[in-house]
Design an enzyme around this catalytic site. Structure first.
Site, short mmCIF file in Angstrom:
data_model
loop_
_atom_site.label_atom_id
_atom_site.label_comp_id
_atom_site.label_asym_id
_atom_site.label_seq_id
_atom_site.Cartn_x
_atom_site.Cartn_y
_atom_site.Cartn_z
N ASN A 103 14.17 20.80 -16.41
CA ASN A 103 12.84 21.39 -16.60
C ASN A 103 12.39 21.73 -18.23
O ASN A 103 13.41 22.39 -18.80
CB ASN A 103 12.61 22.68 -15.47
CG ASN A 103 13.04 22.06 -14.36
OD1 ASN A 103 12.93 21.05 -13.85
ND2 ASN A 103 13.17 23.38 -13.22
N VAL A 104 11.08 21.36 -18.25
CA VAL A 104 10.66 21.76 -19.51
C VAL A 104 9.73 22.98 -19.80
O VAL A 104 9.16 23.24 -20.56
CB VAL A 104 10.01 20.51 -20.52
CG1 VAL A 104 10.92 19.53 -20.48
CG2 VAL A 104 8.80 20.12 -19.68
N HIS A 120 16.21 18.27 -21.33
CA HIS A 120 15.04 17.49 -21.71
C HIS A 120 14.29 18.27 -22.58
O HIS A 120 12.92 17.77 -22.74
CB HIS A 120 14.34 17.10 -20.40
CG HIS A 120 15.16 16.02 -19.56
ND1 HIS A 120 15.12 15.78 -18.14
CD2 HIS A 120 16.48 15.42 -19.87
CE1 HIS A 120 15.75 14.94 -17.95
NE2 HIS A 120 16.65 14.61 -18.71
N CYS A 151 1.78 18.04 -37.55
CA CYS A 151 3.12 18.40 -38.27
C CYS A 151 2.78 19.58 -39.52
O CYS A 151 2.06 18.80 -40.44
CB CYS A 151 4.00 17.23 -38.76
SG CYS A 151 5.63 17.92 -39.71
N THR A 191 16.19 18.58 -7.59
CA THR A 191 16.01 17.34 -8.39
C THR A 191 16.30 16.32 -7.53
O THR A 191 17.00 16.17 -6.59
CB THR A 191 17.10 17.31 -9.59
OG1 THR A 191 16.80 16.00 -10.20
CG2 THR A 191 18.65 17.48 -9.18
N SER A 192 15.20 15.09 -7.83
CA SER A 192 15.28 14.03 -7.07
C SER A 192 16.69 12.96 -7.22
O SER A 192 16.87 11.88 -6.64
CB SER A 192 14.03 12.99 -7.39
OG SER A 192 13.93 12.95 -8.66
N ASN A 216 17.75 20.75 -1.65
CA ASN A 216 16.58 19.94 -1.73
C ASN A 216 15.98 20.26 -0.57
O ASN A 216 16.48 20.19 0.50
CB ASN A 216 17.09 18.55 -2.24
CG ASN A 216 15.82 17.92 -2.96
OD1 ASN A 216 14.56 17.83 -2.33
ND2 ASN A 216 16.03 17.46 -4.22
N GLU A 218 14.58 17.42 0.74
CA GLU A 218 14.92 16.38 1.33
C GLU A 218 16.06 15.34 0.87
O GLU A 218 16.29 15.84 0.02
CB GLU A 218 13.49 15.48 1.18
CG GLU A 218 13.39 15.08 -0.11
CD GLU A 218 12.04 14.40 -0.40
OE1 GLU A 218 11.02 14.57 0.36
OE2 GLU A 218 11.82 13.58 -1.37
#
Ligand code: BJW
Length: 247
Positions: A103-104, A120, A151, A191-192, A216, A218
C-alpha cells in the site's frame, strides 16, 4: 469463518519467534480507501493497469497526476482502521515482526507500525520524472501547490515516487522483504495476490519452512498454496485473533 481456524492461527502466532505480515489494499478498505480490483476499483473508466505505468504517465502526465491528486485527497481524509491498529500493535510487541506493505497510503505508518517495508513506495513522496539526480522528496500538501508538480532541483516534471508496472521495486525494500520470508509464520492480508514480485513472497516463505496463512474477503490465487486460508474482513478477523492472543 470458523473459530477453529482463527484459534489455529492465533496458536501459530503465539509460538512463532519471527512473524512476517504482507498487506494489500484490502487492509485499507475499511478506512474508505478503494481497492484496485473488484467493486469500486475503477477511477472513471480506467483500471490501475491503464494508469500505473511509465508509458501512461509519459503519454498523459496531467491525467495520471489527476488520479494521484484525487487519491491523495481521499487518503488524507481517511484514518487507520482496526486492522492497521492490530498490525501496528504486533509490530511493536512481538520480538521480531516485519510488516511488508504494497500500500502507498501510509496508513500503516500513521497507525504507528514499526519494522515496515513499503515495496511500492508512497503517495506522499515525489521524484523527478527526468531523473535529474534529485533525491525523492516528501510533499503532503493537499491539494498540491502546482499541477502537475515540478522537481525543486531542475524545474522539470515531477512524478509520484511509487512503483509502476514494468518498474523494478526499490532494491533495499525487496531485499528486506525477501529476508523477512525467513520466518516462522507468514500472514498475507487483503491482497489479490496477482501482482508480482510481492505475490511470490508467501510462497517463498512457505518454501523456507514458514507456516503460511491468508486473510481475505474471497479466495485468491494464493489460497490453495497456503497452510490456512481465512475468509472474512481483516478489520474484524485481526482484532479477533489479537483477543485470542491476549486471553
Ligand atoms: C479485503 C477487504 C477486507 C477487500 N478485508 N480483504 C511474474 C509473473 C507475472 C507478471 C510479472 C511477474 N513479475 C513481474 C511481473 C509484471 C508485473 C505484474 O505482476 N503483473 C501482473 C498484474 C501480471 N509486475 C511488475 O511490473 C512489478 N515490477 C517488476 O516486477 O519489475 C521487474 C519486472 C518488470 C517487468 C517484467 C518482469 C519483471 C511492479 C509492480 C508494481 C505494482 N504497482 C501498483 C501501483 C502502485 C502505485 C499506486 O498505488 O498508484 O501497486 S499496481 C497495484 O496493485 C498497486 C498494489 O500495491 C498492487 C497490488 O494490489 P492489491 O494490494 O493486491 O489490491 P487489489 O485491489 O488487487 O486486491 C485487494 C484485495 O483485498 C482483494 O483480494 C479483496 O478481496 C481484498 N479485500 N476488502 C480483507 N475488508
Amino acid at each position: 469463518m470458523s473459530d477453529d481456524k482463527l484459534e489455529v492461527l492465533a496458536d501459530r502466532l503465539r509460538r512463532a519467534s519471527r512473524v512476517t505480515i504482507l498487506t494489500g489494499a484490502g487492509v485499507s478498505a475499511a478506512s474508505g480507501v478503494p481497492t484496485f480490483r473488484g467493486n469500486g476499483g475503477l477511477w472513471r473508466d480506467f483500471r490501475a493497469e491503464d494508469l500505473a505505468t511509465p508509458e501512461a504517465f509519459g503519454r498523459n502526465p496531467a491525467l495520471v497526476w489527476e488520479w494521484y491528486a484525487w487519491r491523495r485527497a481521499l487518503v488524507a481524509s481517511c484514518r487507520p482502521n482496526p486492522a492497521h491498529e492490530v498490525i501496528a500493535q504486533w509490530s511493536r510487541e512481538f520480538d521480531r515482526c516485519t510488516v511488508i506493505t504494497q500500500n502507498v497510503d501510509d496508513l500503516h505508518l500513521r497507525a504507528g507500525t514499526s519494522h515496515l517495508i513499503r515495496v511500492h513506495g508512497s503517495l506522499w513522496d515525489l521524484s523527478c520524472w527526468g531523473k535529474c539526480g534529485a533525491e525523492p522528496w516528501r510533499d503532503e500538501t493537499v491539494p498540491l501547490a502546482a499541477m502537475p508538480p515540478a522537481c525543486p532541483s531542475c524545474g522539470g516534471l515531477a512524478r509520484p515516487a511509487v512503483v509502476w508496472f514494468g518498474e523494478s521495486l526499490p532494491g533495499p525494500a525487496l531485499d528486506a522483504a525477501l529476508e523477512a520470508c525467513s520466518c516462522d509464520a507468514f500472514l498475507t492480508v487483503g491482497t489479490s495476490a496477482l501482482v508480482y514480485p510481492a505475490a511470490g513472497l508467501v510462497h517463498e516463505a512457505r518454501r523456507r519452512g514458514a507456516f503460511t496463512a491468508e486473510i481475505n474477503l474471497e479466495p485468491t490465487p494464493a489460497s490453495g498454496g497456503v497452510d490456512l486460508a481465512c475468509l472474512g474482513p481483516a478489520d474484524q478477523l485481526l482484532p479477533n485473533i489479537a483477543r485470542r492472543l491476549t486471553s
